[in-house]
Scaffold this motif. Structure first.
Motif, PDB file in Angstrom:
ATOM      1  N   GLU A 129     -63.363  62.243 -50.555  1.00  0.00           N
ATOM      2  CA  GLU A 129     -63.437  62.436 -52.005  1.00  0.00           C
ATOM      3  C   GLU A 129     -63.488  63.931 -52.267  1.00  0.00           C
ATOM      4  O   GLU A 129     -64.267  64.660 -51.648  1.00  0.00           O
ATOM      5  N   LEU A 130     -62.615  64.399 -53.165  1.00  0.00           N
ATOM      6  CA  LEU A 130     -62.566  65.804 -53.545  1.00  0.00           C
ATOM      7  C   LEU A 130     -63.134  65.935 -54.950  1.00  0.00           C
ATOM      8  O   LEU A 130     -62.605  65.337 -55.892  1.00  0.00           O
ATOM      9  N   ARG A 131     -64.178  66.705 -55.096  1.00  0.00           N
ATOM     10  CA  ARG A 131     -64.810  66.859 -56.408  1.00  0.00           C
ATOM     11  C   ARG A 131     -63.923  67.668 -57.337  1.00  0.00           C
ATOM     12  O   ARG A 131     -63.504  68.783 -57.014  1.00  0.00           O
ATOM     13  N   SER A 132     -63.627  67.094 -58.501  1.00  0.00           N
ATOM     14  CA  SER A 132     -62.869  67.810 -59.529  1.00  0.00           C
ATOM     15  C   SER A 132     -63.841  68.304 -60.589  1.00  0.00           C
ATOM     16  O   SER A 132     -65.036  68.002 -60.550  1.00  0.00           O
ATOM     17  N   SER A 133     -63.315  69.032 -61.565  1.00  0.00           N
ATOM     18  CA  SER A 133     -64.191  69.576 -62.605  1.00  0.00           C
ATOM     19  C   SER A 133     -64.803  68.485 -63.470  1.00  0.00           C
ATOM     20  O   SER A 133     -65.813  68.696 -64.138  1.00  0.00           O
ATOM     21  N   SER A 134     -64.215  67.286 -63.460  1.00  0.00           N
ATOM     22  CA  SER A 134     -64.752  66.195 -64.280  1.00  0.00           C
ATOM     23  C   SER A 134     -65.761  65.333 -63.526  1.00  0.00           C
ATOM     24  O   SER A 134     -66.359  64.438 -64.099  1.00  0.00           O
ATOM     25  N   ASP A 135     -65.955  65.600 -62.224  1.00  0.00           N
ATOM     26  CA  ASP A 135     -66.871  64.799 -61.405  1.00  0.00           C
ATOM     27  C   ASP A 135     -68.251  65.437 -61.325  1.00  0.00           C
ATOM     28  O   ASP A 135     -68.359  66.658 -61.134  1.00  0.00           O
ATOM     29  N   THR A 136     -69.296  64.627 -61.426  1.00  0.00           N
ATOM     30  CA  THR A 136     -70.627  65.122 -61.104  1.00  0.00           C
ATOM     31  C   THR A 136     -70.843  64.923 -59.610  1.00  0.00           C
ATOM     32  O   THR A 136     -70.331  63.953 -59.021  1.00  0.00           O
ATOM     33  N   LEU A 137     -71.585  65.818 -59.007  1.00  0.00           N
ATOM     34  CA  LEU A 137     -71.854  65.709 -57.573  1.00  0.00           C
ATOM     35  C   LEU A 137     -72.609  64.416 -57.277  1.00  0.00           C
ATOM     36  O   LEU A 137     -72.322  63.712 -56.303  1.00  0.00           O
TER      37      LEU A 137
END
Length: 200
Positions: A129-137
């Protein structure tokens, strides 16, 4: 009442459907068939999650991850690699689409052609999974934990914002690598090394 969870760039939006019960696999399948342009997931609680298209920069880096995994998978020959558009039905009933994934050949080949042609009832052995700007950690950490609890042997959660990679393994606490130049998949994926330079 069935709930649609719509992930926007900043906060999730809730959409309530009038059915009164949680969404079934069959209903979710029909929803996907009727809306092929939407990126959808189904939580174990029956929430339908509508995700925005990946931003161009994130899509570029997702592709670079998938290319590295695909090249290794073809050379290794012991499994099958999948891209971010692939949905899998986990043992807990959730239908998830990791950014990249890999399944051992013996497990994949044990599925019927009909199962393979749908949201295959299998949890990948390896997920990214690659965190994008719309994802919360936190949301991605929960997702990675779900993969491991449902059978994944190894998972990489890549947080570009903080240049960290969270490693998830079965029956072990997550390990966090700070600014790694590469991340090894050994021993679960022998010889697989994800080079991070073009992903950061």
């Amino acid at each position: 009442m069935t709930t649609l969870l719509i992930q926007s760039e900043s906060i999730p939006l809730m959409v309530h459907l009038p059915s009164g019960e949680k969404t079934t696999y069959e209903q979710f399948y029909e929803l996907c068939q009727a809306n092929p342009d939407l990126r959808l997931e189904l939580s174990a609680n029956g929430e339908v999650i509508i995700m925005p298209p990946a931003f161009s920069d994130t899509g570029n880096r997702n592709f670079k991850i998938a290319v590295q995994l695909g090249i290794w998978s073809d050379q290794d020959g012991t499994g099958e690699a999948f891209d971010s558009s692939t949905g899998f039905t986990l043992p807990n009933g959730a239908i998830r689409s990791p950014d990249a994934s890999w399944i051992k050949s013996d497990r994949w080949n044990a599925l019927t052609d009909e199962q393979k042609a749908s949201f295959a009832p299998i949890c990948p052995d390896f997920v990214v999974e690659l965190r994008s700007s719309s994802d919360t950690l936190k949301s991605l950490q929960n997702k990675m934990q779900e993969y491991v609890e449902n059978g994944a042997l190894l998972g990489f959660l890549i947080d570009r914002k903080n240049q960290t990679v969270h490693l998830y393994r079965a029956a072990r606490s997550p390990e966090v690598l700070q600014h790694p130049e590469s991340v090894s998949g050994d021993p679960e994926l022998p010889g697989f090394v994800l080079q991070m330079a073009k992903i950061w």
